[in-house]
Scaffold this motif. Structure first.
Motif, PDB file in Angstrom:
ATOM      1  N   GLY A  47       0.698  -1.209   0.065  1.00 59.46           N
ATOM      2  CA  GLY A  47      -0.089  -0.006   0.133  1.00 59.46           C
ATOM      3  C   GLY A  47       0.702   1.176   0.083  1.00 59.46           C
ATOM      4  N   THR A  48       1.908   1.332  -0.581  1.00 58.62           N
ATOM      5  CA  THR A  48       3.102   2.380  -0.475  1.00 58.62           C
ATOM      6  C   THR A  48       4.089   2.201  -1.682  1.00 58.62           C
ATOM      7  OG1 THR A  48       4.368   3.937   0.960  1.00 58.62           O
ATOM      8  CG2 THR A  48       4.498   1.543   1.267  1.00 58.62           C
ATOM      9  N   THR A  49       4.642   3.091  -1.999  1.00 62.70           N
ATOM     10  CA  THR A  49       5.841   3.128  -3.124  1.00 62.70           C
ATOM     11  C   THR A  49       6.999   2.836  -2.574  1.00 62.70           C
ATOM     12  OG1 THR A  49       4.578   5.051  -4.294  1.00 62.70           O
ATOM     13  CG2 THR A  49       7.103   4.398  -4.647  1.00 62.70           C
ATOM     14  N   LEU A  50       7.621   1.637  -2.820  1.00 62.97           N
ATOM     15  CA  LEU A  50       8.603   1.110  -2.213  1.00 62.97           C
ATOM     16  C   LEU A  50      10.217   1.497  -3.126  1.00 62.97           C
ATOM     17  CD1 LEU A  50       7.606  -2.589  -1.488  1.00 62.97           C
ATOM     18  CD2 LEU A  50       7.542  -0.795  -0.077  1.00 62.97           C
ATOM     19  N   PHE A  51       9.786   1.695  -4.364  1.00 68.41           N
ATOM     20  CA  PHE A  51      11.114   2.068  -5.095  1.00 68.41           C
ATOM     21  C   PHE A  51      10.669   3.314  -6.273  1.00 68.41           C
ATOM     22  CE2 PHE A  51      11.612  -2.324  -4.041  1.00 68.41           C
ATOM     23  CZ  PHE A  51      12.866  -2.431  -3.627  1.00 68.41           C
ATOM     24  N   VAL A  52      11.588   4.156  -6.342  1.00 71.26           N
ATOM     25  CA  VAL A  52      11.377   5.333  -7.431  1.00 71.26           C
ATOM     26  C   VAL A  52      12.606   5.061  -8.285  1.00 71.26           C
ATOM     27  CG1 VAL A  52      10.224   6.561  -5.776  1.00 71.26           C
ATOM     28  CG2 VAL A  52      12.667   6.763  -5.839  1.00 71.26           C
ATOM     29  N   ARG A  53      12.323   5.690  -9.597  1.00 72.72           N
ATOM     30  CA  ARG A  53      13.201   5.642 -10.691  1.00 72.72           C
ATOM     31  C   ARG A  53      14.438   6.687 -10.503  1.00 72.72           C
ATOM     32  NH1 ARG A  53      14.298   2.701 -14.629  1.00 72.72           N
ATOM     33  NH2 ARG A  53      12.231   1.496 -14.548  1.00 72.72           N
ATOM     34  N   LYS A  54      15.693   6.383 -10.577  1.00 68.18           N
ATOM     35  CA  LYS A  54      16.630   7.158 -10.520  1.00 68.18           C
ATOM     36  C   LYS A  54      17.704   6.848 -11.743  1.00 68.18           C
ATOM     37  CE  LYS A  54      20.236   9.352  -7.352  1.00 68.18           C
ATOM     38  NZ  LYS A  54      20.685   9.378  -6.315  1.00 68.18           N
ATOM     39  N   GLY A  55      17.881   7.918 -12.718  1.00 65.90           N
ATOM     40  CA  GLY A  55      18.439   7.414 -13.818  1.00 65.90           C
ATOM     41  C   GLY A  55      17.851   6.300 -14.617  1.00 65.90           C
ATOM     42  N   ARG A  56      18.582   5.205 -14.854  1.00 64.54           N
ATOM     43  CA  ARG A  56      18.287   4.199 -15.314  1.00 64.54           C
ATOM     44  C   ARG A  56      17.740   2.894 -14.443  1.00 64.54           C
ATOM     45  NH1 ARG A  56      22.551   2.894 -19.984  1.00 64.54           N
ATOM     46  NH2 ARG A  56      21.037   1.263 -20.464  1.00 64.54           N
ATOM     47  N   GLY A  57      17.799   3.444 -13.258  1.00 65.39           N
ATOM     48  CA  GLY A  57      17.902   2.304 -12.207  1.00 65.39           C
ATOM     49  C   GLY A  57      16.596   2.532 -11.095  1.00 65.39           C
ATOM     50  N   LEU A  58      16.400   1.617 -10.199  1.00 68.21           N
ATOM     51  CA  LEU A  58      15.573   1.892  -9.170  1.00 68.21           C
ATOM     52  C   LEU A  58      16.078   2.153  -7.923  1.00 68.21           C
ATOM     53  CD1 LEU A  58      12.671  -0.733 -10.262  1.00 68.21           C
ATOM     54  CD2 LEU A  58      12.654   2.055 -10.677  1.00 68.21           C
ATOM     55  N   VAL A  59      15.539   3.070  -7.038  1.00 73.18           N
ATOM     56  CA  VAL A  59      16.221   3.163  -5.761  1.00 73.18           C
ATOM     57  C   VAL A  59      15.152   3.037  -4.600  1.00 73.18           C
ATOM     58  CG1 VAL A  59      18.333   4.568  -6.367  1.00 73.18           C
ATOM     59  CG2 VAL A  59      16.369   5.764  -5.849  1.00 73.18           C
ATOM     60  N   PRO A  60      15.606   2.462  -3.477  1.00 71.53           N
ATOM     61  CA  PRO A  60      14.372   2.321  -2.467  1.00 71.53           C
ATOM     62  C   PRO A  60      14.120   3.759  -1.925  1.00 71.53           C
ATOM     63  CG  PRO A  60      16.263   1.656  -1.638  1.00 71.53           C
ATOM     64  CD  PRO A  60      16.753   1.715  -3.268  1.00 71.53           C
ATOM     65  N   THR A  61      12.771   3.925  -1.632  1.00 64.85           N
ATOM     66  CA  THR A  61      12.180   4.898  -0.716  1.00 64.85           C
ATOM     67  C   THR A  61      12.502   4.715   0.542  1.00 64.85           C
ATOM     68  OG1 THR A  61      10.082   3.814  -0.263  1.00 64.85           O
ATOM     69  CG2 THR A  61      10.358   5.268  -2.584  1.00 64.85           C
ATOM     70  N   GLU A  62      12.213   5.332   1.602  1.00 67.51           N
ATOM     71  CA  GLU A  62      12.501   5.175   2.929  1.00 67.51           C
ATOM     72  C   GLU A  62      11.567   3.892   3.530  1.00 67.51           C
ATOM     73  OE1 GLU A  62      11.967   7.639   7.183  1.00 67.51           O
ATOM     74  OE2 GLU A  62      11.720   8.654   5.370  1.00 67.51           O
ATOM     75  N   ALA A  63      10.457   3.944   3.021  1.00 68.87           N
ATOM     76  CA  ALA A  63       9.477   2.671   3.360  1.00 68.87           C
ATOM     77  C   ALA A  63      10.337   1.372   2.564  1.00 68.87           C
ATOM     78  CB  ALA A  63       8.088   2.858   2.724  1.00 68.87           C
ATOM     79  N   GLY A  64      10.770   1.670   1.406  1.00 66.87           N
ATOM     80  CA  GLY A  64      11.314   0.637   0.727  1.00 66.87           C
ATOM     81  C   GLY A  64      12.796  -0.013   1.541  1.00 66.87           C
TER      82      GLY A  64
END
Length: 308
Positions: A47-64
């Motif tokens: 029920g929350t965003t775990l990863f966000v896109r940064k450049g060509r990859g994904l990085v975890p959010t604080e919840a992630g």
């Protein structure tokens, strides 16, 4: 409460360990779209965003970041349960981290004893710089490690012993006039030995220059043998043809450095045993008092652990 998908959790753990979900897809034998579906499914369940896109990859959010830590624990417990009842065909893995200083004695002794106590467990050994070893243990990517710290610098890990630092050079250097400015052989920044060396020289107003910088301990020994300069390290693991030269060359005093044992949270029983063997072997090789108190020569052995 949602029931998280185990395959999706494993995808998150492997992607985090490899630093890339594209590489995780290759290692897990899945398509990129399957990996994306795993991540999307977990975010829907959480029920929350775990990863966000940064450049060509994904990085975890604080919840992630928090979710990855739980995912790692869940996957480890799942795999240990499978191994305990013989449901897994593969081997359990434990991960050991050490500075290069301990690769000739502490590492083989630890692996030898661990192999006697535990069957069918794969050991992944990593050499690393102190700050990287500590980061990997905190993230759960290494189960147990020993690393150098400044005495009293933090509450992290279990202090094992303190070792004096020494100025080191090849014996032939004592027969020569040391150059001014003083040529130094150093590890790449950041390095506690490098920091102690430069602080002592700056405090004594001794001029210096960088003659060789390297991330490799064998390269330090090679540089010393070629007479390229002077280094700082502990006496542990010092080659016989490398001498302690601080007093002879009138170099300033150096502080001690502390060796600590680092353990990842929520270790499996195999990793717990690895950490205990690493602790005893490190003390046995660095602290003479440990031998006099019984130490690793006490003859005690736990019941043999077996992973099938």
């Amino acid at each position: 409460m949602p029931s998280f998908d185990m395959d999706a959790l494993r995808t998150v753990v492997v992607g985090s360990d490899l630093g890339s979900f594209a590489r995780a897809a290759v290692q897990l034998g899945r398509s990129q779209s399957a990996v994306s579906m795993h991540l999307k499914k977990l975010e829907q369940q959480a029920g929350t965003t775990l990863f966000v896109r940064k450049g060509r990859g994904l990085v975890p959010t604080e919840a992630g970041e928090a979710f990855i830590a739980y995912a790692r624990r869940i996957v480890a417990l799942n795999d240990e349960a499978a191994l305990s009842v013989g449901a897994a065909a593969g081997k359990a893995t434990v991960r050991l981290g050490l500075p290069q200083d301990f690769f000739d004695d502490v590492m083989p002794a630890t692996l030898g004893r661990f192999g006697q106590d535990v069957e069918n467990v794969h050991v992944d050994v990593q050499a690393g710089e102190n700050h990287r070893l500590a980061e990997e243990v905190r993230a759960g990517r290494i189960d147990a490690a020993v690393a150098f710290f400044r005495p009293g610098s933090s509450a992290e890990g279990e202090p094992l012993c303190e070792c004096p630092m020494h100025w080191l050079a090849h014996g032939d250097l004592l027969d020569k006039t040391v150059a001014d400015p003083l040529p130094l052989i150093m590890f790449n920044h950041p390095c506690l030995f490098r920091q102690a060396m430069l602080a002592a020289l700056d405090h004594s107003q001794t001029r210096w220059r960088a003659a060789l910088t390297t991330p490799s301990l064998p390269a330090v020994w090679a540089g010393l043998r070629r007479g390229l300069g002077i280094a700082v390290r502990t006496d542990h693991g010092r080659p016989k043809d490398i001498a302690c030269v601080g007093a002879e060359l009138g170099l300033p005093d150096l502080p001690n450095i502390e060796v600590r044992l680092l353990r990842a949270p929520n270790l499996s029983r195999f990793a717990e045993r690895l950490a205990e063997v690493l602790r005893e072997e490190t003390l046995g090789h660095l602290d003479p008092a440990f031998h006099s108190a019984g130490g690793v020569d006490s003859g005690h052995r736990p019941d043999r652990l077996r992973a099938t």
